[in-house]
Write a protein that holds these residues in place. Structure first.
Motif, PDB file in Angstrom:
ATOM      1  N   GLY A  69       0.653  -1.138  -0.080  1.00  0.00           N
ATOM      2  CA  GLY A  69      -0.228  -0.081  -0.191  1.00  0.00           C
ATOM      3  C   GLY A  69       0.809   1.124  -0.350  1.00  0.00           C
ATOM      4  N   ALA A  70       2.366   1.013   0.144  1.00  0.00           N
ATOM      5  CA  ALA A  70       3.132   2.531   0.446  1.00  0.00           C
ATOM      6  C   ALA A  70       4.096   1.901  -1.308  1.00  0.00           C
ATOM      7  CB  ALA A  70       3.811   2.456   1.060  1.00  0.00           C
ATOM      8  N   TRP A  71       4.431   3.666  -1.832  1.00  0.00           N
ATOM      9  CA  TRP A  71       4.451   3.615  -2.855  1.00  0.00           C
ATOM     10  C   TRP A  71       6.894   3.941  -2.489  1.00  0.00           C
ATOM     11  CZ3 TRP A  71       3.193   2.593  -7.668  1.00  0.00           C
ATOM     12  CH2 TRP A  71       1.932   2.687  -8.035  1.00  0.00           C
ATOM     13  N   GLN A  72       7.327   3.069  -3.225  1.00  0.00           N
ATOM     14  CA  GLN A  72       8.699   3.311  -3.286  1.00  0.00           C
ATOM     15  C   GLN A  72       9.342   3.288  -4.515  1.00  0.00           C
ATOM     16  OE1 GLN A  72       9.871  -0.806  -1.878  1.00  0.00           O
ATOM     17  NE2 GLN A  72       9.268  -0.763   0.018  1.00  0.00           N
ATOM     18  N   VAL A  73       9.928   5.019  -4.236  1.00  0.00           N
ATOM     19  CA  VAL A  73      10.760   5.022  -5.598  1.00  0.00           C
ATOM     20  C   VAL A  73      12.457   4.926  -5.205  1.00  0.00           C
ATOM     21  CG1 VAL A  73      10.902   7.513  -6.515  1.00  0.00           C
ATOM     22  CG2 VAL A  73       8.617   6.637  -6.049  1.00  0.00           C
ATOM     23  N   ARG A  74      13.275   5.405  -5.895  1.00  0.00           N
ATOM     24  CA  ARG A  74      14.380   4.895  -5.928  1.00  0.00           C
ATOM     25  C   ARG A  74      15.351   5.694  -7.613  1.00  0.00           C
ATOM     26  NH1 ARG A  74      18.779   2.109  -3.424  1.00  0.00           N
ATOM     27  NH2 ARG A  74      20.335   1.790  -4.466  1.00  0.00           N
TER      28      ARG A  74
ATOM     29  N   ALA B  61       2.548   6.659   0.725  1.00  0.00           N
ATOM     30  CA  ALA B  61       1.790   6.732   0.015  1.00  0.00           C
ATOM     31  C   ALA B  61       0.743   6.873  -0.941  1.00  0.00           C
ATOM     32  CB  ALA B  61       0.614   7.349   1.203  1.00  0.00           C
ATOM     33  N   ASP B  62       1.752   7.955  -1.476  1.00  0.00           N
ATOM     34  CA  ASP B  62       0.564   8.769  -2.706  1.00  0.00           C
ATOM     35  C   ASP B  62       2.317   8.532  -3.368  1.00  0.00           C
ATOM     36  OD1 ASP B  62      -1.231  10.492  -4.329  1.00  0.00           O
ATOM     37  OD2 ASP B  62       1.329  11.911  -4.533  1.00  0.00           O
ATOM     38  N   VAL B  63       2.198   8.714  -4.611  1.00  0.00           N
ATOM     39  CA  VAL B  63       3.650   8.417  -5.805  1.00  0.00           C
ATOM     40  C   VAL B  63       4.172   9.386  -5.922  1.00  0.00           C
ATOM     41  CG1 VAL B  63       2.071   8.027  -7.956  1.00  0.00           C
ATOM     42  CG2 VAL B  63       4.176   6.835  -7.752  1.00  0.00           C
ATOM     43  N   LEU B  64       3.546  11.135  -6.550  1.00  0.00           N
ATOM     44  CA  LEU B  64       4.503  11.749  -7.055  1.00  0.00           C
ATOM     45  C   LEU B  64       4.817  12.503  -5.263  1.00  0.00           C
ATOM     46  CD1 LEU B  64       0.737  13.683  -9.087  1.00  0.00           C
ATOM     47  CD2 LEU B  64       3.515  11.737  -9.014  1.00  0.00           C
TER      48      LEU B  64
ATOM     49  N   ARG C 235       8.961  13.131  -5.403  1.00  0.00           N
ATOM     50  CA  ARG C 235       9.651  14.367  -5.270  1.00  0.00           C
ATOM     51  C   ARG C 235      10.217  14.401  -4.019  1.00  0.00           C
ATOM     52  NH1 ARG C 235       3.814  16.342  -5.761  1.00  0.00           N
ATOM     53  NH2 ARG C 235       3.216  16.889  -7.886  1.00  0.00           N
ATOM     54  N   THR C 236      10.379  13.621  -3.258  1.00  0.00           N
ATOM     55  CA  THR C 236      11.136  13.857  -1.722  1.00  0.00           C
ATOM     56  C   THR C 236      11.901  12.366  -2.819  1.00  0.00           C
ATOM     57  OG1 THR C 236       9.110  13.504  -0.344  1.00  0.00           O
ATOM     58  CG2 THR C 236      10.871  12.534   0.204  1.00  0.00           C
TER      59      THR C 236
ATOM     60  N   ASP D 253      -1.967  17.754  -9.000  1.00  0.00           N
ATOM     61  CA  ASP D 253      -0.879  17.195  -9.182  1.00  0.00           C
ATOM     62  C   ASP D 253      -0.775  16.162 -10.216  1.00  0.00           C
ATOM     63  OD1 ASP D 253       0.346  19.401  -8.581  1.00  0.00           O
ATOM     64  OD2 ASP D 253       0.725  18.493  -6.327  1.00  0.00           O
ATOM     65  N   GLU D 254      -1.815  14.595  -9.853  1.00  0.00           N
ATOM     66  CA  GLU D 254      -2.010  13.593 -10.608  1.00  0.00           C
ATOM     67  C   GLU D 254      -1.965  14.119 -11.998  1.00  0.00           C
ATOM     68  OE1 GLU D 254      -3.892   9.083 -10.556  1.00  0.00           O
ATOM     69  OE2 GLU D 254      -3.174  10.373  -8.428  1.00  0.00           O
ATOM     70  N   LEU D 255      -3.420  14.317 -11.989  1.00  0.00           N
ATOM     71  CA  LEU D 255      -4.296  15.109 -13.279  1.00  0.00           C
ATOM     72  C   LEU D 255      -3.702  15.079 -14.580  1.00  0.00           C
ATOM     73  CD1 LEU D 255      -6.461  14.615 -15.324  1.00  0.00           C
ATOM     74  CD2 LEU D 255      -7.718  17.057 -13.982  1.00  0.00           C
ATOM     75  N   LEU D 256      -2.085  16.570 -13.810  1.00  0.00           N
ATOM     76  CA  LEU D 256      -1.526  17.529 -14.565  1.00  0.00           C
ATOM     77  C   LEU D 256      -0.236  16.219 -15.396  1.00  0.00           C
ATOM     78  CD1 LEU D 256      -1.353  20.674 -12.722  1.00  0.00           C
ATOM     79  CD2 LEU D 256      -2.537  20.329 -15.034  1.00  0.00           C
ATOM     80  N   GLN D 257       0.067  15.906 -14.405  1.00  0.00           N
ATOM     81  CA  GLN D 257       1.230  14.767 -14.080  1.00  0.00           C
ATOM     82  C   GLN D 257       0.722  13.314 -15.849  1.00  0.00           C
ATOM     83  OE1 GLN D 257       4.180  15.674 -12.891  1.00  0.00           O
ATOM     84  NE2 GLN D 257       5.075  14.798 -14.715  1.00  0.00           N
ATOM     85  N   ARG D 258      -0.500  12.668 -15.298  1.00  0.00           N
ATOM     86  CA  ARG D 258      -0.712  12.192 -16.048  1.00  0.00           C
ATOM     87  C   ARG D 258      -1.462  12.803 -17.438  1.00  0.00           C
ATOM     88  NH1 ARG D 258      -3.965   7.076 -14.558  1.00  0.00           N
ATOM     89  NH2 ARG D 258      -4.165   7.156 -12.500  1.00  0.00           N
ATOM     90  N   THR D 259      -1.808  13.956 -17.463  1.00  0.00           N
ATOM     91  CA  THR D 259      -1.646  14.684 -18.693  1.00  0.00           C
ATOM     92  C   THR D 259      -1.167  14.763 -20.083  1.00  0.00           C
ATOM     93  OG1 THR D 259      -3.598  15.184 -18.281  1.00  0.00           O
ATOM     94  CG2 THR D 259      -2.490  17.108 -20.382  1.00  0.00           C
TER      95      THR D 259
END
Length: 228
Positions: free
Chosen positions: A135-140, A157-160, A164-165, A190-196
């Motif tokens: 349930g959590a996003w890991q970004v590397r 919890a949010d991928v964006l 950013r972090t 933010d998600e809508l803009l990034q999806r676009t």
């Protein structure tokens, strides 16, 4: 008696089957040339050209380990991380320019950060990797450079937010101050803009493939008509 005056001879015409055979040969040759011809390099423009001077950073499409609903993260996170690094004072190649580089490769050829060909474009080559775990996003962010590998990690919890972090962690490791927070804009917006933006980049990336597919379909239709 007056001698008959010879009449001028007309052009020799191919019989119907000969004309069809000639057209078939032309169609087959055109089809072969289209299939063997490499995709054209992107036309230079103000927004889709790699700068003549080498940039500090280049962000590649993300590797995504999640359901197909999150496929947009491949280009969406590339654009988000690139913008974040740029806002932190790191000269970063624009996403449109990265797409221009990728269009010169085979559709299924994903360059790695340590690809020597990319070193001519940027000192740092950044590869985002994103996974949804419990349930959590890991970004590397995996970074290749002449000084050796580097990485930055974040979890949220949010991928964006996680992306950013991770970009901010990388900026700090490179000696740059992260940009200020994005204000009161909601995560949904933010998600809508990034999806676009991801959709626009995907359309640009697939443009050459669609054009060539249309050409191939036209030649194949001609070949079917002349050989019927």
């Amino acid at each position: 008696m007056q001698a008959a005056v010879p009449q001028p001879r007309g052009r020799r015409r191919l019989p119907g089957w000969g004309l069809a055979a000639a057209l078939a040969v032309i169609a087959v040759a055109a089809l072969a040339m289209l299939q063997l011809r490499p995709s054209p390099a992107p036309m230079p423009s103000a927004t889709a050209t790699v700068p003549e001077t080498i940039a500090e950073a280049l962000v590649l499409p993300a590797r995504v380990e999640a359901s197909s609903d999150w496929a947009w993260l491949r280009l969406g996170l590339m654009d988000l991380v690139g913008n974040r690094l740029r806002q932190g004072g790191l000269s970063t190649i624009a996403s449109e320019s990265v797409v221009g580089l990728l269009r010169q490769r085979a559709p299924d050829e994903m360059p790695a950060p340590d690809d020597p060909a990319l070193a001519a474009s940027a000192h740092l080559r950044v590869q985002p990797q994103v996974r949804l775990v419990d349930g959590a996003w890991q970004v590397r962010l995996e970074v290749a450079s002449a000084r050796g590998p580097l990485s930055a990690d974040a979890r949220a919890a949010d991928v964006l937010v996680a992306a950013r972090t991770a970009a901010d962690v990388l900026l700090l490791k490179l000696g740059h101050a992260p940009p200020p927070a994005g204000g009161d804009r909601s995560l949904a917006l933010d998600e809508l803009l990034q999806r676009t933006q991801a959709a626009m980049l995907a359309r640009l990336l697939n443009q050459d493939q669609r054009q060539r597919a249309t050409q191939l379909a036209a030649v194949q239709q001609l070949l079917t008509q002349v050989t019927a």
